[in-house]
Design a protein around this motif. Structure first.
Motif, mmCIF file in Angstrom:
data_model
loop_
_atom_site.group_PDB
_atom_site.id
_atom_site.type_symbol
_atom_site.label_atom_id
_atom_site.label_comp_id
_atom_site.label_asym_id
_atom_site.label_seq_id
_atom_site.Cartn_x
_atom_site.Cartn_y
_atom_site.Cartn_z
ATOM 1 N N ALA A 175 0.701 -0.762 0.482
ATOM 2 C CA ALA A 175 -0.026 0.028 -0.135
ATOM 3 C C ALA A 175 0.922 1.068 -0.188
ATOM 4 C CB ALA A 175 -1.016 -0.211 1.675
ATOM 5 N N SER A 176 2.125 1.075 0.089
ATOM 6 C CA SER A 176 2.964 2.711 -0.792
ATOM 7 C C SER A 176 2.727 2.633 -1.830
ATOM 8 C CB SER A 176 4.250 1.941 -0.205
ATOM 9 O OG SER A 176 5.223 0.752 -1.004
ATOM 10 N N ILE A 177 3.149 4.267 -2.057
ATOM 11 C CA ILE A 177 2.679 5.432 -3.308
ATOM 12 C C ILE A 177 3.998 4.660 -4.105
ATOM 13 C CG2 ILE A 177 3.417 7.067 -4.466
ATOM 14 C CD1 ILE A 177 3.208 8.583 -1.664
ATOM 15 N N GLU A 178 4.982 4.094 -3.720
ATOM 16 C CA GLU A 178 6.395 2.842 -4.552
ATOM 17 C C GLU A 178 5.129 2.047 -5.046
ATOM 18 O OE1 GLU A 178 8.512 5.714 -2.320
ATOM 19 O OE2 GLU A 178 7.045 3.981 -2.001
ATOM 20 N N GLU A 179 4.494 1.085 -4.612
ATOM 21 C CA GLU A 179 3.976 0.257 -5.277
ATOM 22 C C GLU A 179 2.479 0.654 -6.156
ATOM 23 O OE1 GLU A 179 2.102 -4.489 -2.609
ATOM 24 O OE2 GLU A 179 0.237 -2.050 -2.151
ATOM 25 N N TYR A 184 3.942 1.293 -9.521
ATOM 26 C CA TYR A 184 4.580 0.176 -10.008
ATOM 27 C C TYR A 184 3.325 -0.865 -10.590
ATOM 28 C CZ TYR A 184 4.982 -4.849 -10.889
ATOM 29 O OH TYR A 184 5.678 -6.142 -11.324
ATOM 30 N N MET A 185 1.622 -0.442 -9.886
ATOM 31 C CA MET A 185 0.621 -0.700 -10.397
ATOM 32 C C MET A 185 -0.051 -0.268 -11.761
ATOM 33 S SD MET A 185 -2.972 -1.829 -8.599
ATOM 34 C CE MET A 185 -3.137 0.093 -8.739
ATOM 35 N N TYR A 186 -0.023 1.121 -11.843
ATOM 36 C CA TYR A 186 0.059 1.451 -12.554
ATOM 37 C C TYR A 186 0.258 1.782 -13.709
ATOM 38 C CZ TYR A 186 -4.261 3.367 -9.860
ATOM 39 O OH TYR A 186 -5.397 3.219 -8.562
ATOM 40 N N THR A 187 2.144 1.504 -13.611
ATOM 41 C CA THR A 187 2.223 1.424 -14.563
ATOM 42 C C THR A 187 2.169 0.425 -15.588
ATOM 43 O OG1 THR A 187 3.937 2.689 -13.526
ATOM 44 C CG2 THR A 187 5.336 1.113 -15.624
ATOM 45 N N LYS A 188 1.732 -0.718 -14.274
ATOM 46 C CA LYS A 188 1.636 -2.379 -15.025
ATOM 47 C C LYS A 188 0.247 -1.707 -16.101
ATOM 48 C CE LYS A 188 1.621 -6.805 -13.703
ATOM 49 N NZ LYS A 188 1.160 -7.642 -12.894
ATOM 50 N N ARG A 189 -0.222 -1.008 -15.443
ATOM 51 C CA ARG A 189 -1.638 -0.629 -16.022
ATOM 52 C C ARG A 189 -1.727 -0.486 -17.055
ATOM 53 N NH1 ARG A 189 -5.478 3.325 -15.162
ATOM 54 N NH2 ARG A 189 -3.714 4.797 -15.266
ATOM 55 N N ASN A 190 -0.746 0.542 -17.506
ATOM 56 C CA ASN A 190 -0.698 1.019 -18.489
ATOM 57 C C ASN A 190 -0.028 -0.211 -19.740
ATOM 58 O OD1 ASN A 190 -1.598 3.938 -17.654
ATOM 59 N ND2 ASN A 190 0.425 4.987 -17.638
ATOM 60 N N ASN A 191 0.506 -0.425 -19.389
ATOM 61 C CA ASN A 191 1.110 -1.898 -20.339
ATOM 62 C C ASN A 191 0.235 -2.506 -20.421
ATOM 63 O OD1 ASN A 191 4.079 -0.652 -20.079
ATOM 64 N ND2 ASN A 191 4.889 -1.738 -18.879
ATOM 65 N N LEU A 232 -4.721 -5.176 -9.442
ATOM 66 C CA LEU A 232 -4.714 -4.844 -10.296
ATOM 67 C C LEU A 232 -5.140 -6.819 -10.862
ATOM 68 C CD1 LEU A 232 -4.598 -3.678 -12.691
ATOM 69 C CD2 LEU A 232 -1.909 -4.492 -12.959
ATOM 70 N N ILE A 233 -6.835 -6.804 -11.720
ATOM 71 C CA ILE A 233 -7.248 -8.360 -12.111
ATOM 72 C C ILE A 233 -6.940 -8.265 -14.027
ATOM 73 C CG2 ILE A 233 -9.242 -9.455 -11.661
ATOM 74 C CD1 ILE A 233 -10.110 -8.329 -9.359
ATOM 75 N N ILE A 234 -6.339 -9.989 -13.902
ATOM 76 C CA ILE A 234 -6.132 -9.175 -15.336
ATOM 77 C C ILE A 234 -6.942 -10.388 -15.700
ATOM 78 C CG2 ILE A 234 -4.736 -9.565 -16.810
ATOM 79 C CD1 ILE A 234 -2.064 -8.717 -15.216
ATOM 80 N N PHE A 235 -7.739 -9.906 -16.937
ATOM 81 C CA PHE A 235 -8.881 -11.126 -17.928
ATOM 82 C C PHE A 235 -7.996 -11.531 -18.582
ATOM 83 C CE2 PHE A 235 -12.238 -8.339 -15.177
ATOM 84 C CZ PHE A 235 -12.485 -9.117 -14.333
#
Length: 361
Positions: A200-204, A207-214, A357-360
């Motif tokens: 739950a850190s800003i860094e986490e 990382y998650m939102y960068t992965k979302r963009n990818n 992040l849940i990936i379908f």
């Protein structure tokens, strides 16, 4: 029209409305927010604003992150409440820089997405906007997209677009007061020397939102959800042997000590785990740690500065303790000391919420 942008939650809805209400205006986004702290939070908000502007077909410019100059500008106003004098100085600094950028680009009008934020005073923004219009000659367009159900529509757009929804304005002073009022740990300011990514850190989130963009670039379907969990932050770990000899020691995550101090000796050992005679504390050697985690640390100091990632460490804790719910201290040392020991451990376990992040596909 130059549009000063503070965050995607405010900007996406705001820019959509501007495109509809000012169809003949070429909109240019300007992300200038030196108030945002820490810098990782600035990076996260900028990341989401870039994605939002790309979706809307709006050019985005980034201003300078001159945080030290911003601090100097608000000096003496640190304890001002939200919407107080500090905010007005902050607006003035950002508006002045935005006006200069508009003049540089040959623009005659500017506005700001802060107008749609429920945390900000529209009257205060308009007052500051009118003042710099007089001094800079750039018209401030003070639109009201909050009234008439605007705030509800903004929330709908935020959810539909799966935007990053921060829970504080941005500055360190507002954050401090907000967390004090909530009686909540200000864990946004934790940045361990190890560089370990904390839950739950800003860094986490970054990382998650960068992965979302990818994932979007790859055309994959995903969903961002929130989940409640028990979070953990460690403030201090110090182990002293005999006559104040400090030993290198590493406390596994979720190690807690209610009274923050414990004195005693190793009482017995079993299967590589050494049991203290106080507070259910357990010790393991670095060699045991390496064997269980399949790692090759040469010293405890190396472990302190470059630990396993959080999830791997939790799996190791479960092996050592025999439980997924154990929060007793597990301390890693080079060798098991035979002298009397003093362990000082200040840490906190607390209820929290984080995004997943849940990936379908």
């Amino acid at each position: 029209m130059l549009v000063h942008i503070c965050c995607s939650v405010d900007s996406h809805f705001f820019l959509e409305k501007l495109q509809k209400d000012f169809p003949d205006e070429k909109l240019t986004g300007f992300f200038y927010d030196p108030n945002i702290h820490p810098y990782s939070e600035y990076q996260l908000r900028l990341l989401d604003v870039k994605r939002s502007c790309d979706k809307l077909g709006i050019e985005l410019l980034e201003g300078e992150y001159d945080y030290e100059n911003w601090l100097e500008a608000v000096r003496g106003l640190e304890n001002e409440p939200e919407k107080g004098a500090r905010c007005e100085v902050c607006f003035d600094k950002r508006f002045t820089t935005s006006a200069k950028k508009a003049l540089e680009l040959g623009e005659k009008k500017i506005t700001t997405t802060l107008l749609v934020s429920p945390l900000k005073s529209q009257e205060q923004l308009k007052r500051v906007g009118d003042e710099f219009y007089k001094s800079h000659g750039v018209e401030f367009v003070a639109v009201d997209y909050r009234s008439g159900g605007g705030t509800q529509n903004q929330s709908r757009v935020t959810k539909e677009e799966q935007l990053y929804r921060q829970d504080y304005c941005g500055c360190i002073f507002g954050l401090t007061m907000q967390r004090d009022q909530q009686n909540k740990l200000m864990d946004e300011m934790f940045s361990p020397i190890s560089g370990q990514m904390l839950p739950a850190s800003i860094e986490e989130r970054l990382y998650m939102y960068t992965k979302r963009n990818n994932l979007e670039d790859e055309g994959k379907v995903y969903k961002i959800i929130k989940q409640k969990f028990l979070n953990y932050r460690q403030f201090k770990c110090k182990l002293t042997s005999g006559k104040k000899d400090i030993l290198e020691a590493y406390a596994l995550s979720y190690s807690t000590l209610p009274r923050k101090k414990a004195q005693g000796r190793i009482e017995f050992s079993h299967n590589g785990v050494h049991y203290f005679n106080r507070e259910e504390i357990k010790f393991i050697t670095l060699q045991t740690y390496n064997d269980l985690s399949k790692s090759t640390y040469k010293s405890v100091k190396e472990l302190i500065y470059n630990p396993l990632d959080f999830e791997k460490e939790q799996r190791l804790r479960a092996v050592v303790s025999g439980s997924d719910y154990d929060i007793t201290p597990i301390i890693v040392v080079q060798d098991i000391p035979q002298a009397k020991l003093m362990l000082e451990l200040d840490a906190k376990v607390y209820e929290d919420t984080k995004e997943k992040l849940i990936i379908f596909s």
